[in-house]
Design an enzyme around this catalytic site. Structure first.
Site, PDB file in Angstrom:
ATOM      1  N   LYS A  11      -3.992  -1.058  15.316  1.00  0.00           N
ATOM      2  CA  LYS A  11      -4.518   0.294  15.073  1.00  0.00           C
ATOM      3  C   LYS A  11      -5.522   0.899  15.310  1.00  0.00           C
ATOM      4  CE  LYS A  11      -2.169  -0.276  10.800  1.00  0.00           C
ATOM      5  NZ  LYS A  11      -1.723   0.551  10.353  1.00  0.00           N
ATOM      6  N   TYR A  48      -2.167  -7.087  16.244  1.00  0.00           N
ATOM      7  CA  TYR A  48      -2.384  -5.943  15.228  1.00  0.00           C
ATOM      8  C   TYR A  48      -3.467  -5.087  14.958  1.00  0.00           C
ATOM      9  CZ  TYR A  48      -2.770  -3.771  10.290  1.00  0.00           C
ATOM     10  OH  TYR A  48      -2.933  -3.465   9.082  1.00  0.00           O
ATOM     11  N   ASP A  66      13.453   4.095  10.303  1.00  0.00           N
ATOM     12  CA  ASP A  66      12.819   3.061  11.319  1.00  0.00           C
ATOM     13  C   ASP A  66      11.959   3.552  12.297  1.00  0.00           C
ATOM     14  OD1 ASP A  66      12.380   1.075  12.955  1.00  0.00           O
ATOM     15  OD2 ASP A  66      14.640   0.927  13.487  1.00  0.00           O
ATOM     16  N   VAL A  67      10.870   3.071  11.678  1.00  0.00           N
ATOM     17  CA  VAL A  67       9.611   3.594  12.068  1.00  0.00           C
ATOM     18  C   VAL A  67       9.316   4.093  14.068  1.00  0.00           C
ATOM     19  CG1 VAL A  67       8.188   4.154   9.993  1.00  0.00           C
ATOM     20  CG2 VAL A  67       8.126   2.651  11.328  1.00  0.00           C
ATOM     21  N   LEU A  95       1.230  -1.408  -0.401  1.00  0.00           N
ATOM     22  CA  LEU A  95      -0.133   0.047  -0.226  1.00  0.00           C
ATOM     23  C   LEU A  95       1.014   1.206   0.299  1.00  0.00           C
ATOM     24  CD1 LEU A  95      -2.427   1.354   0.677  1.00  0.00           C
ATOM     25  CD2 LEU A  95      -2.913   0.884   2.710  1.00  0.00           C
ATOM     26  N   SER A 133      -6.564   0.568  10.593  1.00  0.00           N
ATOM     27  CA  SER A 133      -7.059  -0.752   9.771  1.00  0.00           C
ATOM     28  C   SER A 133      -8.769  -0.997  10.272  1.00  0.00           C
ATOM     29  CB  SER A 133      -6.467  -1.622  10.321  1.00  0.00           C
ATOM     30  OG  SER A 133      -7.131  -3.356   9.506  1.00  0.00           O
TER      31      SER A 133
END
Length: 249
Positions: free
Chosen positions: A159, A155, A62-63, A17, A141
């Site tokens: 989100k 996850y 690197d987030v 994405l 998401s």
């Protein structure tokens, strides 16, 4: 008078994405910085978009490290003089039953999907506030809204947190001319989906989507560009649902 070219940083832009979002912004006339820890793939896409690097370049990001966001900000300012948009897209997960998620797995997924949003909004939100204008778009998401576990409960939790952070930063930064919004995609027609979901399971997922198909990553990218435009100043703190009717509010 020459119209100033707008600039954007897209995180997790090397593939999936993020790559579609980066390409769409470039097509819309933006100068695009492709931030990713997988720098070789980001560089390849940047060269495809701009052979001379004038309108697209890659930087290693690197987030999970706030210092990397600060370094990216400084690099963009040095290269292009200003920054208009941040798209917090980077994400990762590993499907594990909720009862089996380890502390290490939980922390890793939270770091990439949620800590990154906090750091990106802090670093770029502060810059945008000082500048008096800016747009932040966080990619959330459907899992963060309905608790879906197909991508892992850790996850989904991350989100959901990203959606909450979107609202918090939207409220805090609005007075400075900065808007913060989230986009919450449902199942998308991306290679990673076809590679990770068995064909029979994917058929079941599609059958449960009211519009009868997977979403296109281009839909998400188009909305990101819309939310990033200078005229979108009244859209703030929203979570834009793009899920084919799977989740309706």
């Amino acid at each position: 008078m020459t119209k100033q070219i707008r600039t954007v940083l897209v995180t997790g832009a090397a593939r999936g994405l993020g790559a579609v979002v980066a390409r769409r912004f470039h097509d819309a006339g933006y100068q695009v910085a492709l931030g990713d820890i997988v720098i070789e793939e980001a560089q390849a896409l940047a060269r495809e978009l701009s052979t001379d690097g004038s309108s697209a370049f890659a930087l290693k990001l690197d987030v999970t490290a706030k210092a990397d966001f600060a370094a990216a900000r400084d690099t963009l300012l040095e290269r292009w003089g200003s920054i208009d948009v941040l798209v917090n897209n980077a994400g990762a997960s590993k499907v594990v039953p909720v009862m089996e998620i380890t502390a290490e797995q939980f922390e890793q997924v939270i770091n990439v999907n949620l800590r990154s949003v906090l750091y990106g909004c802090q670093v770029f939100g502060q810059y945008f506030a000082h500048r008096g204008a800016g747009r932040i778009v966080n990619i959330a998401s459907l899992a963060g809204q309905n608790g879906g576990s197909a991508t892992g409960a850790h996850y989904a939790a991350a989100k959901g947190g990203a959606i909450t952070l979107t609202k918090v930063f939207a409220r805090d930064l609005a007075a400075y001319g900065v808007t913060v919004n989230a986009i919450s995609p449902g199942p998308l027609d991306l290679p990673v989906v076809h590679e990770s979901v068995p064909a029979d399971k994917l058929e079941q997922i599609i059958a449960g989507i009211p519009v009868g198909k997977l979403g296109s990553a281009t839909y998400i990218a188009d909305i990101a560009v819309l939310l990033a435009c200078a005229e979108a100043g009244f859209a703030n703190g929203a979570c834009w649902d793009v899920n084919g009717g799977l989740y309706m509010r």
